[in-house]
Design a protein around this motif. Structure first.
Motif, PDB file in Angstrom:
ATOM      1  N   ASP A  92     -30.154  10.190  -8.766  1.00 22.38           N
ATOM      2  CA  ASP A  92     -30.653   8.975  -8.101  1.00 22.38           C
ATOM      3  C   ASP A  92     -32.075   9.219  -7.653  1.00 22.38           C
ATOM      4  O   ASP A  92     -32.521  10.351  -7.520  1.00 22.38           O
ATOM      5  CB  ASP A  92     -29.748   8.672  -6.900  1.00 22.38           C
ATOM      6  CG  ASP A  92     -28.436   8.055  -7.379  1.00 22.38           C
ATOM      7  OD1 ASP A  92     -28.486   7.009  -8.035  1.00 22.38           O
ATOM      8  OD2 ASP A  92     -27.381   8.648  -7.116  1.00 22.38           O
ATOM      9  N   ARG A 148     -27.575  -3.587  -0.243  1.00 18.48           N
ATOM     10  CA  ARG A 148     -28.489  -2.751  -1.020  1.00 18.48           C
ATOM     11  C   ARG A 148     -29.786  -3.466  -1.366  1.00 18.48           C
ATOM     12  O   ARG A 148     -30.547  -2.976  -2.206  1.00 18.48           O
ATOM     13  CB  ARG A 148     -27.808  -2.268  -2.307  1.00 18.48           C
ATOM     14  CG  ARG A 148     -26.658  -1.348  -2.053  1.00 18.48           C
ATOM     15  CD  ARG A 148     -26.083  -0.776  -3.340  1.00 18.48           C
ATOM     16  NE  ARG A 148     -26.842   0.348  -3.837  1.00 18.48           N
ATOM     17  CZ  ARG A 148     -26.455   1.106  -4.871  1.00 18.48           C
ATOM     18  NH1 ARG A 148     -25.336   0.819  -5.518  1.00 18.48           N
ATOM     19  NH2 ARG A 148     -27.171   2.127  -5.273  1.00 18.48           N
ATOM     20  N   LYS A 161     -30.916  -0.533 -13.152  1.00 18.06           N
ATOM     21  CA  LYS A 161     -29.556  -0.816 -12.693  1.00 18.06           C
ATOM     22  C   LYS A 161     -29.564  -1.970 -11.704  1.00 18.06           C
ATOM     23  O   LYS A 161     -30.632  -2.320 -11.202  1.00 18.06           O
ATOM     24  CB  LYS A 161     -28.973   0.434 -12.040  1.00 18.06           C
ATOM     25  CG  LYS A 161     -29.654   0.871 -10.714  1.00 18.06           C
ATOM     26  CD  LYS A 161     -29.164   2.218 -10.260  1.00 18.06           C
ATOM     27  CE  LYS A 161     -29.690   2.557  -8.881  1.00 18.06           C
ATOM     28  NZ  LYS A 161     -29.318   3.913  -8.443  1.00 18.06           N
ATOM     29  N   HIS A 162     -28.452  -2.585 -11.376  1.00 22.69           N
ATOM     30  CA  HIS A 162     -27.111  -2.422 -11.923  1.00 22.69           C
ATOM     31  C   HIS A 162     -26.882  -3.668 -12.747  1.00 22.69           C
ATOM     32  O   HIS A 162     -26.841  -4.760 -12.177  1.00 22.69           O
ATOM     33  CB  HIS A 162     -26.087  -2.322 -10.812  1.00 22.69           C
ATOM     34  CG  HIS A 162     -26.459  -1.282  -9.767  1.00 22.69           C
ATOM     35  ND1 HIS A 162     -27.252  -1.547  -8.681  1.00 22.69           N
ATOM     36  CD2 HIS A 162     -26.158   0.056  -9.681  1.00 22.69           C
ATOM     37  CE1 HIS A 162     -27.410  -0.450  -7.950  1.00 22.69           C
ATOM     38  NE2 HIS A 162     -26.766   0.545  -8.536  1.00 22.69           N
ATOM     39  N   ARG A 200     -17.285  -4.261  -4.509  1.00 22.83           N
ATOM     40  CA  ARG A 200     -18.224  -4.238  -5.641  1.00 22.83           C
ATOM     41  C   ARG A 200     -17.597  -3.700  -6.921  1.00 22.83           C
ATOM     42  O   ARG A 200     -18.087  -3.947  -8.011  1.00 22.83           O
ATOM     43  CB  ARG A 200     -19.452  -3.393  -5.284  1.00 22.83           C
ATOM     44  CG  ARG A 200     -19.128  -1.931  -5.062  1.00 22.83           C
ATOM     45  CD  ARG A 200     -20.363  -1.146  -4.717  1.00 22.83           C
ATOM     46  NE  ARG A 200     -20.000   0.225  -4.399  1.00 22.83           N
ATOM     47  CZ  ARG A 200     -20.784   1.261  -4.570  1.00 22.83           C
ATOM     48  NH1 ARG A 200     -21.988   1.097  -5.057  1.00 22.83           N
ATOM     49  NH2 ARG A 200     -20.389   2.464  -4.257  1.00 22.83           N
ATOM     50  N   MET A 220     -28.043   0.994 -16.693  1.00 24.86           N
ATOM     51  CA  MET A 220     -26.751   1.262 -16.056  1.00 24.86           C
ATOM     52  C   MET A 220     -25.966  -0.032 -15.913  1.00 24.86           C
ATOM     53  O   MET A 220     -26.415  -0.970 -15.253  1.00 24.86           O
ATOM     54  CB  MET A 220     -26.961   1.887 -14.665  1.00 24.86           C
ATOM     55  CG  MET A 220     -25.656   2.359 -14.023  1.00 24.86           C
ATOM     56  SD  MET A 220     -25.877   2.851 -12.299  1.00 24.86           S
ATOM     57  CE  MET A 220     -26.862   4.324 -12.469  1.00 24.86           C
ATOM     58  N   TYR A 253     -20.733  -2.116 -11.606  1.00 29.11           N
ATOM     59  CA  TYR A 253     -19.303  -1.974 -11.317  1.00 29.11           C
ATOM     60  C   TYR A 253     -18.540  -3.291 -11.491  1.00 29.11           C
ATOM     61  O   TYR A 253     -17.361  -3.298 -11.795  1.00 29.11           O
ATOM     62  CB  TYR A 253     -19.117  -1.577  -9.850  1.00 29.11           C
ATOM     63  CG  TYR A 253     -19.443  -0.153  -9.474  1.00 29.11           C
ATOM     64  CD1 TYR A 253     -18.909   0.918 -10.187  1.00 29.11           C
ATOM     65  CD2 TYR A 253     -20.224   0.126  -8.352  1.00 29.11           C
ATOM     66  CE1 TYR A 253     -19.164   2.233  -9.795  1.00 29.11           C
ATOM     67  CE2 TYR A 253     -20.479   1.431  -7.954  1.00 29.11           C
ATOM     68  CZ  TYR A 253     -19.948   2.481  -8.680  1.00 29.11           C
ATOM     69  OH  TYR A 253     -20.190   3.765  -8.286  1.00 29.11           O
ATOM     70  N   ASP A 255     -21.987   2.566 -14.282  1.00 30.53           N
ATOM     71  CA  ASP A 255     -22.136   3.026 -12.908  1.00 30.53           C
ATOM     72  C   ASP A 255     -20.965   3.971 -12.634  1.00 30.53           C
ATOM     73  O   ASP A 255     -20.008   4.049 -13.397  1.00 30.53           O
ATOM     74  CB  ASP A 255     -22.171   1.845 -11.926  1.00 30.53           C
ATOM     75  CG  ASP A 255     -22.782   2.249 -10.580  1.00 30.53           C
ATOM     76  OD1 ASP A 255     -22.933   3.464 -10.327  1.00 30.53           O
ATOM     77  OD2 ASP A 255     -23.106   1.353  -9.767  1.00 30.53           O
ATOM     78  N   TRP A 256     -21.024   4.649 -11.515  1.00 24.19           N
ATOM     79  CA  TRP A 256     -20.205   5.845 -11.265  1.00 24.19           C
ATOM     80  C   TRP A 256     -18.739   5.547 -10.932  1.00 24.19           C
ATOM     81  O   TRP A 256     -18.321   5.576  -9.795  1.00 24.19           O
ATOM     82  CB  TRP A 256     -20.881   6.636 -10.153  1.00 24.19           C
ATOM     83  CG  TRP A 256     -21.763   7.750 -10.650  1.00 24.19           C
ATOM     84  CD1 TRP A 256     -21.706   9.060 -10.238  1.00 24.19           C
ATOM     85  CD2 TRP A 256     -22.806   7.708 -11.624  1.00 24.19           C
ATOM     86  NE1 TRP A 256     -22.638   9.809 -10.914  1.00 24.19           N
ATOM     87  CE2 TRP A 256     -23.328   9.012 -11.769  1.00 24.19           C
ATOM     88  CE3 TRP A 256     -23.337   6.711 -12.449  1.00 24.19           C
ATOM     89  CZ2 TRP A 256     -24.346   9.353 -12.657  1.00 24.19           C
ATOM     90  CZ3 TRP A 256     -24.358   7.033 -13.328  1.00 24.19           C
ATOM     91  CH2 TRP A 256     -24.843   8.334 -13.429  1.00 24.19           C
ATOM     92  N   GLU A 284     -25.611   1.342   0.643  1.00 26.42           N
ATOM     93  CA  GLU A 284     -24.566   1.225  -0.359  1.00 26.42           C
ATOM     94  C   GLU A 284     -23.173   1.210   0.276  1.00 26.42           C
ATOM     95  O   GLU A 284     -22.902   1.968   1.196  1.00 26.42           O
ATOM     96  CB  GLU A 284     -24.681   2.431  -1.295  1.00 26.42           C
ATOM     97  CG  GLU A 284     -23.721   2.372  -2.442  1.00 26.42           C
ATOM     98  CD  GLU A 284     -23.874   3.563  -3.376  1.00 26.42           C
ATOM     99  OE1 GLU A 284     -24.781   4.391  -3.162  1.00 26.42           O
ATOM    100  OE2 GLU A 284     -23.075   3.653  -4.313  1.00 26.42           O
TER     101      GLU A 284
HETATM  102  C1  BGC Z   1     -24.300   3.643  -7.307  1.00 29.07           C
HETATM  103  C2  BGC Z   1     -25.458   3.860  -8.264  1.00 29.07           C
HETATM  104  C3  BGC Z   1     -25.798   5.327  -8.316  1.00 29.07           C
HETATM  105  C4  BGC Z   1     -24.558   6.108  -8.685  1.00 29.07           C
HETATM  106  C5  BGC Z   1     -24.795   7.591  -8.774  1.00 29.07           C
HETATM  107  C6  BGC Z   1     -23.138   4.546  -7.599  1.00 29.07           C
HETATM  108  O1  BGC Z   1     -22.146   4.444  -6.628  1.00 29.07           O
HETATM  109  O2  BGC Z   1     -23.887   2.302  -7.363  1.00 29.07           O
HETATM  110  O3  BGC Z   1     -26.566   3.112  -7.859  1.00 29.07           O
HETATM  111  O4  BGC Z   1     -26.833   5.531  -9.237  1.00 29.07           O
HETATM  112  O5  BGC Z   1     -23.555   5.882  -7.709  1.00 29.07           O
HETATM  113  O6  BGC Z   1     -24.984   8.142  -7.541  1.00 29.07           O
END
Ligand code: BGC
Length: 775
Positions: A89, A161, A194-195, A205, A238, A241, A273-274, A479
Motif C-alpha cells: 500500500d 476512505r 483502485k478500487h 464493503r 485492483m 470488494y 482487493d484483499w 478503512e
Molecule cells: C484495501 C486495499 C488495500 C489492501 C491491501 C484492502 O483491505 O481495501 O485498499 O490495498 O487491503 O492492504
C-alpha cells in the motif's frame, strides 16, 4: 491438513523438472514459458502468497525474500526463474514495516499528502513530481507495485476512505490519478489503481451491491478510471470488494474485460482487493488475473475449474500470459539491487514545499497572513497531535509528523508554553493511561481524543499574554468504517463549539484575532460556525510535514493555492445520496440477511441520485452550499481577461484565458473550465468541469495565458437508450471560473453536428434504479 504452501510448490516444481531443459523467463519468450508450465504452476501464478497461511519457518524464509509489512506478493516459480514480486500500500506513500527483527536499521517512508490534498492542488504536474518521489521509495525498498492511487468518487462525504480518494468530480479524479500513476511508474515500478469500481462506502464493503444506472456509472464512477487507464497506462488495476449491479466486480467479465480492456485498451493485470471470495472460477473467467492476498483454496479452485472445463485453456493461458508480461516488467525480475535507502530527506523537503498548494483558505477577514504576531495561543489537540493521514491500509509508517507548534517555532513565532504543556500532558494521559491513540486501529475507522476542556478565565488570562489564538479542529477516518452525521464527526461537539465561541469572544474583546485550522480527512459541517473566527484554513490531513506547511501558510511564507475538490453543503441531508448511504451505521454487517431479506444501504445501496452528485446537483438545483466545488481563497487577487475559445480542425476545443495577479503578493491561480451544453440532447447538469489549469507562481502584476484543450469525447454524455456517448449539436457555453460559483468570463463555441461514440450495452442493473428528478 491439506495445505500446499508457496515454497513447497516452488521446490516441488524445481525438483520434478530439474532434469528437463527449462526455459528461463525473458521478455521475449513468454509463449515458450507458458507452454512449458503445468496446470498447477499456472494456477499458482494466478494466486498471491498469503503469509498468514505459512508456518513460522516458512514465514521467516518468506520475510527474507519479501518486504516486511508489504500487503502481498505474487508467487515465485523457480524453475522458470520467475521471482516473487512485492505489492504494498499506498496511497499516501509506501506502507511497509518501519522496523525489522534482527536489525536496528529503520525502513520509514515519507508520509505524503493524502489523495484529497493532491486533488485540492489542481496541479497534475506537481502531483507527478510528488509521486515520482514516492515511486523512488517503492523501488528502493524493493517493492514492485504500489497499491494506489485510490480513486473512487466522493459520492457521499461520509465514506470513511474519502481522504484516500480525490474528488466528487470524475475529471479532476481522472487527471489527478493519471498524474499520480505517471509519477510512480516513471521509476520502473507499477501501481494498482483502485478500487474498481463503485466502492463508495465502507459499511459491508465486502458484500454491498452498488446498484447504479449505466449513465451515472459511466459518467461518474467509471470515468476517472477510464481517464487514468487511457492517459497513464497503469500496470495493474485492483477490482473492488463490492458487488456492482449484482455480481462482484472481481467476477464481472463486462467490467474487467469488455469495458476495461476492450473499450479502454487496458493491457496490464487485474488483481482482486484483499479477500478470498468463493467465486474464483468466475474471477478467472472475468479477466481477474491475480487473487490477492491469495489462499491455497483459490489455487485448488482454479485447478478444479480447468479440469472440469468451467475455465477454458484459453482463459487460463490469457491470464497467465498477462501475469508473465507483468513479471518481466518488475524490478525484482530485472534483478534490481534496491538500496533500502531512498532519499527521505529530499522527499520531506519536497512535501514541505508542495503541501501549501493543497491547503484551502476558506475564510479570511484580512487577518492572514499574520502580521506583527510574536506569541500565539495554540488551542486544540490537533495543534500538537497533528493528523497526517487517515487510518487503515492507507496509513504510512512515517518517522515523524510535524505539528503546528513546531511549524510556528520554525517561523520564529512563540507558542504559549503553558497552553502547550496542558495539551501535551492531557494527550499523554489519554494515550498512555486511557489508551486512546486518537487514530484508531487498522480496520476500525478512527477514535478521536475528546477536546480538552479549557475554562474561560484561563483563556482571558492567556488573551492578555498572547497576540492571537489558533484553534485546530481535528477529525480522522479510515478503512473499515464510514463516518457519522453526528456531533464529533460531521458536526462540531458542544465542547468544540463552546471553545470556538469563547476564544472568539475573549480574543475579539481584547482586540485580537482567532484563526481556525481544520485538520480533517473529509468534509464537515461548517456553515453554522464559519463566520465566528477571523479566518479558517482547511489543512486536510496533509502528510508528515503538515504542521510546518500550515504555519508557513499562516505566517505568509507560503500562499495557499488549493481549491476544494468537492462541495461543502450546508446540511448533511442537503446531499441527495444521504438518502441512500448507511446512516450512522454502528458496525459493518458482513452478509445478506436471509431472515429479513437484504438490508437497504447495508446489503445493497441504490444510487438513486444518478448523476446528481456534488456540484452537478447543487448548481443545477440552485441549492445553497457552505462552500462550492472549486472554491478557495488566496492572499492575492487575480483578474481574468477576455477568453478565446476555438474549435480546431480536429474537432478539439481550445479555451485560453490570460490571468493577471492584481494583488500585492505572489500566488498561483487555478482556472476551472466549465461547459454548459445546449438543450436538445440528454438532460444535463447546469455545467460540468471539462478542464482546468493552474498558473505558475505569478509575481504581483505578472500575467500568464492558460490554455485548456477539450476533446469532443470529453463533452459527451452517456445515452442509456442507444448505449453510446453523445454530444448534441448547438452552442456550448464555456465558463472560466475561480470556482463553480464564481465565473469570471464566458465564451461559446458551436458544434454543427451531433456526434456519437458507441459503447457496449453492459453493466446494466437487473431493474433500473428509480432516480430522483432534478431537472
Ligand atoms: C484495501 C486495499 C488495500 C489492501 C491491501 C484492502 O483491505 O481495501 O485498499 O490495498 O487491503 O492492504
Amino acid at each position: 491438513m491439506k495445505r500446499i504452501c508457496l515454497f513447497l510448490t516452488a521446490v516441488f516444481c524445481t525438483f520434478s523438472y530439474a532434469l528437463s531443459a527449462q526455459p528461463r523467463l525473458r521478455a521475449d519468450n513468454i509463449d515458450e514459458v507458458l507452454k512449458a508450465m503445468t496446470l498447477e504452476e499456472k494456477a499458482t501464478l494466478l494466486v498471491g502468497a498469503r503469509r498468514s497461511s505459512m508456518t513460522s519457518d516458512e514465514m521467516t524464509a518468506f520475510d527474507r525474500t519479501t518486504v516486511p509489512g508489504a500487503a502481498g506478493t505474487t508467487r515465485p516459480i523457480s524453475r522458470f526463474g520467475i521471482p516473487l514480486t512485492v505489492l504494498a500500500d499506498g496511497p499516501a506513500g509506501l506502507r511497509i514495516s518501519p522496523t525489522r527483527p534482527g536489525t536496528d536499521a529503520t525502513f520509514y517512508c515519507t508520509g505524503f499528502p493524502v489523495g484529497t490534498v493532491l486533488a485540492s492542488m489542481w496541479n497534475p504536474a506537481l502531483v507527478e513530481q510528488l509521486t515520482t518521489a514516492m515511486g523512488e521509495e517503492v523501488k528502493e525498498y524493493g517493492v514492485d507495485v504500489l497499491l494506489a492511487p485510490g480513486q473512487n468518487l466522493h459520492r457521499n462525504p461520509l465514506c470513511g476512505r474519502n481522504f484516500e480518494y480525490f474528488s466528487e468530480d470524475p475529471l479532476l479524479t481522472g487527471l489527478t490519478a493519471a498524474a499520480y500513476v505517471k509519477g510512480v511508474q516513471s521509476n520502473g515500478v507499477g501501481v494498482s489503481i483502485k478500487h474498481f469500481a463503485a466502492n463508495s462506502q465502507e459499511v459491508n464493503r465486502q458484500q454491498n451491491d452498488s446498484r447504479v444506472n449505466v449513465r451515472a456509472l459511466r459518467e461518474l464512477y467509471l470515468k476517472g478510471f477510464e481517464i487514468a487507464v487511457r492517459e497513464a497506462d497503469p500496470w495493474t488495476v485492483m477490482s473492488s470488494y463490492n458487488r456492482l449491479n449484482g455480481p462482484f466486480t472481481q467476477q464481472n467479465y463486462e467490467l474487467l474485460t469488455t469495458v476495461l480492456r476492450d473499450e479502454w485498451g487496458f493491457n496490464g493485470i487485474v488483481m482482486t482487493d484483499w479477500g478470498n471470495k468463493a467465486g474464483t472460477v468466475d474471477a478467472v473467467k472475468a479477466g481477474n488475473d491475480l487473487m490477492e492476498p491469495g489462499a491455497e483454496s483459490e489455487i485448488e479452485r482454479i485447478i478444479a475449474g480447468v479440469k472440469d472445463g468451467r475455465i477454458s485453456q484459453e482463459e487460463l493461458d490469457r491470464n497467465v500470459r498477462r501475469m508473465l508480461e507483468y513479471v518481466v516488467r518488475t524490478p525484482r525480475f530485472k534483478g534490481y539491487k534496491f538500496s533500502n535507502k531512498p532519499d527521505l530527506k529530499g522527499h520531506a523537503k519536497l512535501v514541505h514545499e508542495a503541501t501549501p498548494e493543497g491547503l484551502v483558505l476558506l475564510e479570511n477577514k484580512g487577518v492572514l497572513p499574520l502580521k506583527d504576531v510574536s506569541t500565539v495561543a495554540l488551542y486544540g489537540i490537533g495543534s500538537y497531535d497533528f493528523i497526517a493521514g487517515g487510518t487503515g491500509s492507507g496509513n504510512v509508517n512515517k518517522a515523524y509528523v510535524r505539528n503546528i507548534a513546531e511549524g510556528f517555532k520554525a517561523n520564529g513565532v512563540e507558542v504559549d508554553k503553558d497552553i502547550q504543556a496542558w495539551y501535551e500532558s492531557y494527550l499523554s494521559y489519554m494515550k498512555t493511561e486511557r489508551r486512546i491513540n486518537g487514530r484508531g486501529g487498522v480496520l476500525l475507522g478512527s477514535t478521536v481524543i475528546p477536546e480538552l476542556e479549557v475554562n474561560r478565565a484561563v483563556i482571558e488570562r492567556k488573551a492578555e499574554q498572547t497576540d492571537m489564538a489558533v484553534l485546530t479542529i481535528s477529525r480522522n477516518a479510515g478503512e473499515g468504517a464510514d463516518r457519522k452525521a453526528l456531533d464529533g464527526d460531521w458536526s462540531l461537539t458542544g465542547q468544540e463549539r463552546q471553545l470556538l465561541q469563547t476564544l472568539a469572544d475573549v480574543y475579539h474583546m481584547a482586540g485580537k484575532k482567532l484563526v481556525v485550522v481544520l485538520n480533517i480527512g473529509g468534509v464537515i459541517e461548517t456553515d453554522s460556525w464559519k463566520k465566528i473566527p477571523d479566518a479558517v484554513l482547511l489543512a486536510w490531513t496533509p502528510g508528515q510535514e503538515g504542521g510546518l506547511a500550515v504555519a508557513d501558510v499562516l505566517c505568509g511564507v507560503a500562499n495557499p493555492s488549493g481549491k476544494l475538490p468537492m462541495t461543502f453543503p450546508v446540511g448533511y441531508f442537503d446531499i441527495p445520496s444521504s438518502r441512500n448511504f448507511p446512516y450512522n451505521y454502528e458496525r459493518p454487517a458482513f452478509s445478506y440477511n436471509t431472515q429479513r431479506g437484504p438490508v437497504k444501504d447495508v446489503d445493497y445501496t441504490d444510487y438513486a441520485e444518478g448523476i446528481w452528485v456534488g456540484y452537478r446537483y447543487f448548481a443545477t438545483a440552485g441549492k445553497p452550499v457552505s462552500y462550492p466545488f472549486g472554491y478557495g481563497l488566496s492572499y492575492t487577487t487575480f483578474a481574468y481577461a477576455k477568453p478565446v475559445v476555438k474549435v480546431g480542425k480536429d474537432g478539439k476545443v481550445t479555451a485560453s484565458i490570460t490571468v493577471t495577479n492584481t494583488g500585492a503578493v505572489a500566488g498561483k491561480e487555478i482556472v476551472q473550465v466549465y461547459v454548459a451544453a445546449p438543450d436538445g440532447g440528454l438532460v444535463k447538469p447546469a455545467f460540468e468541469l471539462k478542464g482546468f489549469a493552474k498558473t505558475k507562481q505569478l509575481k504581483p502584476g505578472a500575467s500568464e495565458t492558460l490554455t485548456v484543450t477539450i476533446d469532443p469525447y470529453t463533452l459527451a454524455s452517456f445515452n442509456e437508450t442507444t448505449s453510446a456517448w453523445e454530444t448534441a449539436a448547438g452552442t456550448y457555453t464555456v465558463c472560466f471560473g475561480a470556482s463553480s460559483a464564481d465565473f469570471r468570463a464566458n465564451a461559446s463555441f458551436k458544434l454543427a453536428k451531433p456526434q456519437a461514440w458507441a459503447a457496449h450495452r453492459v453493466l446494466l442493473p437487473s431493474e433500473p434504479v428509480q432516480e430522483i428528478k432534478v431537472k
